[in-house]
Design a protein around this motif. Sequence first.
Motif, PDB file in Angstrom:
ATOM      1  N   GLU A  55     -65.628  -4.553   8.271  1.00 24.26           N
ATOM      2  CA  GLU A  55     -64.298  -4.291   8.230  1.00 24.26           C
ATOM      3  C   GLU A  55     -63.406  -4.038   9.378  1.00 24.26           C
ATOM      4  O   GLU A  55     -62.389  -4.753   9.671  1.00 24.26           O
ATOM      5  CB  GLU A  55     -63.639  -3.185   7.423  1.00 24.26           C
ATOM      6  CG  GLU A  55     -62.373  -3.132   6.852  1.00 24.26           C
ATOM      7  CD  GLU A  55     -62.251  -1.957   5.800  1.00 24.26           C
ATOM      8  OE1 GLU A  55     -60.953  -1.693   5.481  1.00 24.26           O
ATOM      9  OE2 GLU A  55     -63.203  -1.394   5.278  1.00 24.26           O
ATOM     10  N   ASP A  56     -64.184  -3.277  10.237  1.00 23.37           N
ATOM     11  CA  ASP A  56     -63.456  -2.795  11.779  1.00 23.37           C
ATOM     12  C   ASP A  56     -63.144  -4.345  12.532  1.00 23.37           C
ATOM     13  O   ASP A  56     -62.367  -4.442  13.096  1.00 23.37           O
ATOM     14  CB  ASP A  56     -64.240  -1.987  12.328  1.00 23.37           C
ATOM     15  CG  ASP A  56     -64.176  -0.594  11.806  1.00 23.37           C
ATOM     16  OD1 ASP A  56     -63.042  -0.332  11.001  1.00 23.37           O
ATOM     17  OD2 ASP A  56     -64.989   0.183  11.979  1.00 23.37           O
ATOM     18  N   SER A  57     -64.075  -4.896  12.772  1.00 22.50           N
ATOM     19  CA  SER A  57     -64.232  -6.355  13.325  1.00 22.50           C
ATOM     20  C   SER A  57     -63.269  -7.432  12.682  1.00 22.50           C
ATOM     21  O   SER A  57     -62.509  -7.939  13.214  1.00 22.50           O
ATOM     22  CB  SER A  57     -65.644  -6.910  13.411  1.00 22.50           C
ATOM     23  OG  SER A  57     -65.769  -8.122  14.111  1.00 22.50           O
ATOM     24  N   ALA A  58     -63.244  -7.263  11.436  1.00 19.59           N
ATOM     25  CA  ALA A  58     -62.333  -8.272  10.784  1.00 19.59           C
ATOM     26  C   ALA A  58     -60.999  -7.975  10.888  1.00 19.59           C
ATOM     27  O   ALA A  58     -60.013  -8.561  11.166  1.00 19.59           O
ATOM     28  CB  ALA A  58     -62.712  -8.379   9.508  1.00 19.59           C
ATOM     29  N   ASN A  59     -60.879  -6.482  10.811  1.00 23.37           N
ATOM     30  CA  ASN A  59     -59.435  -6.081  10.980  1.00 23.37           C
ATOM     31  C   ASN A  59     -58.669  -6.533  12.482  1.00 23.37           C
ATOM     32  O   ASN A  59     -57.621  -6.821  12.670  1.00 23.37           O
ATOM     33  CB  ASN A  59     -59.226  -4.471  10.924  1.00 23.37           C
ATOM     34  CG  ASN A  59     -59.068  -4.118   9.515  1.00 23.37           C
ATOM     35  OD1 ASN A  59     -58.574  -4.775   8.701  1.00 23.37           O
ATOM     36  ND2 ASN A  59     -59.448  -2.978   9.354  1.00 23.37           N
ATOM     37  N   GLN A  60     -59.741  -6.450  13.735  1.00 18.02           N
ATOM     38  CA  GLN A  60     -59.229  -6.754  14.905  1.00 18.02           C
ATOM     39  C   GLN A  60     -58.817  -8.355  14.877  1.00 18.02           C
ATOM     40  O   GLN A  60     -58.027  -8.749  15.697  1.00 18.02           O
ATOM     41  CB  GLN A  60     -60.551  -6.763  15.950  1.00 18.02           C
ATOM     42  CG  GLN A  60     -60.543  -5.345  16.170  1.00 18.02           C
ATOM     43  CD  GLN A  60     -61.845  -4.882  17.032  1.00 18.02           C
ATOM     44  OE1 GLN A  60     -62.602  -5.978  17.406  1.00 18.02           O
ATOM     45  NE2 GLN A  60     -62.081  -3.524  17.396  1.00 18.02           N
ATOM     46  N   HIS A  61     -59.706  -9.139  13.936  1.00 15.68           N
ATOM     47  CA  HIS A  61     -59.182 -10.769  13.972  1.00 15.68           C
ATOM     48  C   HIS A  61     -58.257 -10.997  13.196  1.00 15.68           C
ATOM     49  O   HIS A  61     -57.414 -11.862  13.504  1.00 15.68           O
ATOM     50  CB  HIS A  61     -60.674 -11.495  13.664  1.00 15.68           C
ATOM     51  CG  HIS A  61     -61.682 -11.444  14.626  1.00 15.68           C
ATOM     52  ND1 HIS A  61     -62.647 -10.530  14.745  1.00 15.68           N
ATOM     53  CD2 HIS A  61     -61.724 -12.205  15.772  1.00 15.68           C
ATOM     54  CE1 HIS A  61     -63.478 -10.751  16.101  1.00 15.68           C
ATOM     55  NE2 HIS A  61     -62.886 -11.712  16.546  1.00 15.68           N
ATOM     56  N   TYR A  62     -57.985 -10.520  11.975  1.00 12.04           N
ATOM     57  CA  TYR A  62     -57.151 -10.806  10.965  1.00 12.04           C
ATOM     58  C   TYR A  62     -55.886 -10.241  10.508  1.00 12.04           C
ATOM     59  O   TYR A  62     -55.219 -10.624   9.742  1.00 12.04           O
ATOM     60  CB  TYR A  62     -57.998 -11.066   9.653  1.00 12.04           C
ATOM     61  CG  TYR A  62     -59.215 -12.160   9.851  1.00 12.04           C
ATOM     62  CD1 TYR A  62     -58.954 -13.445  10.417  1.00 12.04           C
ATOM     63  CD2 TYR A  62     -60.707 -11.998   9.836  1.00 12.04           C
ATOM     64  CE1 TYR A  62     -59.800 -14.344  10.507  1.00 12.04           C
ATOM     65  CE2 TYR A  62     -61.553 -12.766  10.212  1.00 12.04           C
ATOM     66  CZ  TYR A  62     -61.171 -14.031  10.506  1.00 12.04           C
ATOM     67  OH  TYR A  62     -62.242 -15.046  10.592  1.00 12.04           O
ATOM     68  N   LEU A  63     -56.255  -8.595  10.911  1.00 12.77           N
ATOM     69  CA  LEU A  63     -54.933  -7.780  10.306  1.00 12.77           C
ATOM     70  C   LEU A  63     -53.686  -8.116  10.851  1.00 12.77           C
ATOM     71  O   LEU A  63     -53.491  -8.428  12.100  1.00 12.77           O
ATOM     72  CB  LEU A  63     -55.346  -6.407  10.800  1.00 12.77           C
ATOM     73  CG  LEU A  63     -54.621  -5.355  10.001  1.00 12.77           C
ATOM     74  CD1 LEU A  63     -54.813  -5.279   8.469  1.00 12.77           C
ATOM     75  CD2 LEU A  63     -54.677  -3.906  10.541  1.00 12.77           C
ATOM     76  N   ASN A  64     -52.608  -8.243   9.846  1.00 11.58           N
ATOM     77  CA  ASN A  64     -51.481  -8.751  10.304  1.00 11.58           C
ATOM     78  C   ASN A  64     -51.101 -10.093  10.840  1.00 11.58           C
ATOM     79  O   ASN A  64     -50.012 -10.542  11.331  1.00 11.58           O
ATOM     80  CB  ASN A  64     -50.599  -7.650  11.357  1.00 11.58           C
ATOM     81  CG  ASN A  64     -50.729  -6.298  10.751  1.00 11.58           C
ATOM     82  OD1 ASN A  64     -50.139  -6.225   9.586  1.00 11.58           O
ATOM     83  ND2 ASN A  64     -50.612  -5.273  11.364  1.00 11.58           N
ATOM     84  N   ALA A  65     -52.364 -11.019  10.777  1.00  9.83           N
ATOM     85  CA  ALA A  65     -52.012 -12.333  11.163  1.00  9.83           C
ATOM     86  C   ALA A  65     -51.808 -13.313   9.940  1.00  9.83           C
ATOM     87  O   ALA A  65     -52.066 -12.741   8.663  1.00  9.83           O
ATOM     88  CB  ALA A  65     -53.692 -12.780  11.702  1.00  9.83           C
ATOM     89  N   VAL A  66     -51.045 -14.263  10.349  1.00  8.45           N
ATOM     90  CA  VAL A  66     -50.580 -15.327   9.352  1.00  8.45           C
ATOM     91  C   VAL A  66     -51.808 -16.210   8.991  1.00  8.45           C
ATOM     92  O   VAL A  66     -52.069 -16.838   9.898  1.00  8.45           O
ATOM     93  CB  VAL A  66     -49.479 -16.017   9.610  1.00  8.45           C
ATOM     94  CG1 VAL A  66     -49.134 -16.967   8.649  1.00  8.45           C
ATOM     95  CG2 VAL A  66     -48.222 -15.015   9.576  1.00  8.45           C
ATOM     96  N   LEU A  67     -52.346 -16.123   7.774  1.00  4.78           N
ATOM     97  CA  LEU A  67     -53.525 -16.919   7.603  1.00  4.78           C
ATOM     98  C   LEU A  67     -53.261 -18.119   6.554  1.00  4.78           C
ATOM     99  O   LEU A  67     -52.657 -17.614   5.445  1.00  4.78           O
ATOM    100  CB  LEU A  67     -54.924 -16.061   7.313  1.00  4.78           C
ATOM    101  CG  LEU A  67     -55.127 -14.852   7.940  1.00  4.78           C
ATOM    102  CD1 LEU A  67     -56.248 -14.143   7.451  1.00  4.78           C
ATOM    103  CD2 LEU A  67     -55.469 -15.346   9.248  1.00  4.78           C
ATOM    104  N   GLU A  68     -54.099 -19.304   6.629  1.00  2.00           N
ATOM    105  CA  GLU A  68     -54.271 -20.290   5.587  1.00  2.00           C
ATOM    106  C   GLU A  68     -55.417 -20.167   5.099  1.00  2.00           C
ATOM    107  O   GLU A  68     -56.502 -20.410   5.671  1.00  2.00           O
ATOM    108  CB  GLU A  68     -53.758 -21.623   6.353  1.00  2.00           C
ATOM    109  CG  GLU A  68     -53.366 -22.806   5.456  1.00  2.00           C
ATOM    110  CD  GLU A  68     -52.768 -23.976   6.108  1.00  2.00           C
ATOM    111  OE1 GLU A  68     -53.322 -24.939   6.070  1.00  2.00           O
ATOM    112  OE2 GLU A  68     -51.644 -23.746   6.790  1.00  2.00           O
TER     113      GLU A  68
END
Length: 139
Positions: A55-68
């Motif tokens: 989860e920590d690594s994923a938060n760095q990549h995806y948290l608050n990002a606009v994703l498709e």
Amino acid sequence: MKKKKYILFSLGFLCLLLGLYGLKMFQMKRPALQSVPAQAKIEAETLYAAFNGNEDSANQHYLNAVLEVSGEIVSVPGPKSHAILLSGGTASLGGINCELRDANHTWEKLKIGELITLKGRCTGYLMDVNLTDAVIVQN
């Protein structure tokens, strides 16, 4: 005594200004994501696995990002809910919870098992990965 009244008046005025600013920020509309370019295009199963694994690594990549996010629909919105749940994979109990921005009833034609692409802002991982302000890109 006058100095004490001046200080109290100044503090009261400052509190009033801060309260008005907070109210303005609270009522500010978030921008629609149709015109915002996605920072990443990803499959629902891959996104769920990233958060479920680390989860920590994923938060760095995806948290608050606009994703498709593309995936298979597991649950469609009901009359009181405006969220679409995408499958997180066959071995997982969770998925991608996509809270739709507008309740414009474009979701009424959606069927469980259909493939769909949604764009939304990733707000993190609870039992599911959550996307807010989601809009349907393709179904």
